[in-house]
Design an enzyme around this catalytic site. Structure first.
Site, mmCIF file in Angstrom:
data_model
loop_
_atom_site.group_PDB
_atom_site.id
_atom_site.type_symbol
_atom_site.label_atom_id
_atom_site.label_comp_id
_atom_site.label_asym_id
_atom_site.label_seq_id
_atom_site.Cartn_x
_atom_site.Cartn_y
_atom_site.Cartn_z
ATOM 1 C CE LYS A 45 -3.386 -2.853 0.539
ATOM 2 N NZ LYS A 45 -4.217 -3.265 -0.560
ATOM 3 C CE1 TYR A 254 -9.209 -10.283 3.670
ATOM 4 C CE2 TYR A 254 -10.557 -9.987 5.628
ATOM 5 C CZ TYR A 254 -9.479 -9.610 4.841
ATOM 6 O OH TYR A 254 -8.676 -8.577 5.245
ATOM 7 C CE1 TYR A 280 -5.717 -8.853 1.984
ATOM 8 C CE2 TYR A 280 -4.898 -8.533 4.209
ATOM 9 C CZ TYR A 280 -5.862 -8.320 3.254
ATOM 10 O OH TYR A 280 -6.974 -7.589 3.546
HETATM 11 C C1 LIG Z 1 -0.276 -7.700 2.912
HETATM 12 C C2 LIG Z 1 -1.237 -7.468 1.795
HETATM 13 N N1 LIG Z 1 -1.037 -8.120 0.650
HETATM 14 C C3 LIG Z 1 -1.864 -7.977 -0.401
HETATM 15 C C4 LIG Z 1 -2.970 -7.164 -0.323
HETATM 16 C C5 LIG Z 1 -3.896 -7.108 -1.496
HETATM 17 O O1 LIG Z 1 -3.621 -6.033 -2.335
HETATM 18 P P1 LIG Z 1 -4.822 -5.395 -3.155
HETATM 19 O O2 LIG Z 1 -5.837 -5.020 -2.127
HETATM 20 O O3 LIG Z 1 -4.231 -4.245 -3.861
HETATM 21 O O4 LIG Z 1 -5.347 -6.438 -4.065
HETATM 22 C C6 LIG Z 1 -3.208 -6.432 0.841
HETATM 23 C C7 LIG Z 1 -4.355 -5.502 0.911
HETATM 24 O O5 LIG Z 1 -5.278 -5.520 1.547
HETATM 25 C C8 LIG Z 1 -2.328 -6.593 1.936
HETATM 26 O O6 LIG Z 1 -2.514 -5.945 3.080
#
Ligand SMILES: Cc1ncc(COP(=O)(O)O)c(C=O)c1O
Length: 324
Positions: A45, A254, A280
């Site tokens: 981010k 999730y 994630y």
């Molecule tokens: C550690 C991490 N990886 C990946 C993502 C996913 O990225 P995006 O939301 O741009 O698909 C997030 C976002 O929420 C995240 O916090």
């Protein structure tokens, strides 16, 4: 090109993962360290924020408003940047998207860091609308005389994706021409940026997003929207055929890690000293490992795993790795 503030430490490292490659028997694996974008724990981010917040400062905002679940890495990065820039930070904290998996979930990890960075937290119920409560909060603050700037859920919008496209230029500048870049995909901005960036500097590289939300169709639709918007901002054409979202590796839901996630986190830590998270990046690597085991690539392929960060959430899931 879109201007950035220079907050993120770019370019991030691109490193070989020799021990994980040997363990899996190939292909040649690399890791792009988006967990090293700065502000201690880094994350994907920050690269988006570096571009998006230029617009916030140019608009004269005095307050950043964003939102996410209790352990959102996105909120933590917004809170950190607000502290650095001297802006107030108000966050809509969504409760109910997942059942808290542990006592630590509510107050440790990112939840602790948000408080430490001085963000004002507003508890709201999760109703499936990612940006509704954020906009409502911004309206309230505006009515109180503040100048809020809305950072969307996951920092995902066309501008964030246009900024994120820079990651493909960095990988291309290293000389590596990977067969694929694999990463976890959630709110979609990261994948949208990668697709747009790869289209201009890594045309033969496939971008493979691993759905970690257990909502592959929603993820794909959002990636397409942001990629189209980013392409317009950058004045380039967009090829929707380049968007691949892989389903089946999100676990039960999730925020609920499954055995493959835990295996991936252990392998990354014990073979490469990398810290992935259970929501994630751990699911992203679990998806990559599953694709390798299914024989998608050969030993002569170079595959880049995008480490998107998230390590603070490990502490909210202590029970997985250090049960009492
Ligand atoms: C550690 C991490 N990886 C990946 C993502 C996913 O990225 P995006 O939301 O741009 O698909 C997030 C976002 O929420 C995240 O916090």
């Amino acid at each position: 090109m879109i201007a950035r503030l220079g907050l993120a430490q770019l370019p991030t490292p691109l490193e070989p993962m020799k021990r994980l490659t040997a363990y899996l028997g190939g292909p040649r694996l690399w890791v792009k360290r988006e967990d090293c974008t700065g502000f201690v724990f880094g994350g994907n981010k920050l690269r988006k924020l570096d571009y998006v917040l230029k617009e916030a400062l140019d608009s004269g905002a005095d307050t950043l408003v964003s939102g996410g679940v209790v352990q959102s890495n996105s909120q933590r990065q917004v809170a950190a940047v607000a502290a650095k820039l001297g802006l107030a930070c108000h966050l809509a904290v969504y409760h109910g998207r997942l059942a808290p998996p542990s006592a630590e979930y509510e107050l440790s990890g990112n939840a602790l860091l948000n408080r430490l960075y001085g963000a004002v937290l507003h508890d709201v119920p999760w109703d499936g609308d990612r940006n509704g409560a954020i906009h409502a909060l911004a309206e309230r603050l505006r009515a109180e005389g503040r100048k809020p700037y809305v950072v969307p859920y996951g920092v995902s919008n066309a501008l964030g994706a246009a900024g994120y496209a820079s990651i493909a230029d960095e990988i291309a500048a290293s000389g590596l021409r990977p067969t694929a870049i694999v990463h976890c995909s959630g709110s979609g901005g990261t994948q949208a940026g990668l697709v747009i960036g790869a289209q201009r500097t890594l045309p033969d590289t496939r971008i493979v997003g691993i759905d970690i939300d257990a909502e592959p169709e929603r993820v794909r639709a959002d990636v397409l929207t942001y990629a189209k918007g980013a392409a317009e901002l950058l004045g380039q054409l967009f090829d929707a055929e380049r968007v691949e979202v892989v389903a089946g590796h999100a676990g039960p839901a999730y925020g609920v890690p499954h055995e493959a996630t835990v295996e991936a986190i252990r392998l990354a830590a014990q073979l490469e000293a990398l810290l992935l998270d259970p929501v994630y990046s751990g699911k992203g690597l679990a998806g990559l490992i599953a694709l390798i085991r299914a024989g998608r690539w050969s030993v002569d392929d170079d595959i880049v795993f995008l480490h998107t960060g998230g390590a603070p959430a490990l502490f909210a899931y202590r029970h997985l790795f250090a049960p009492e």
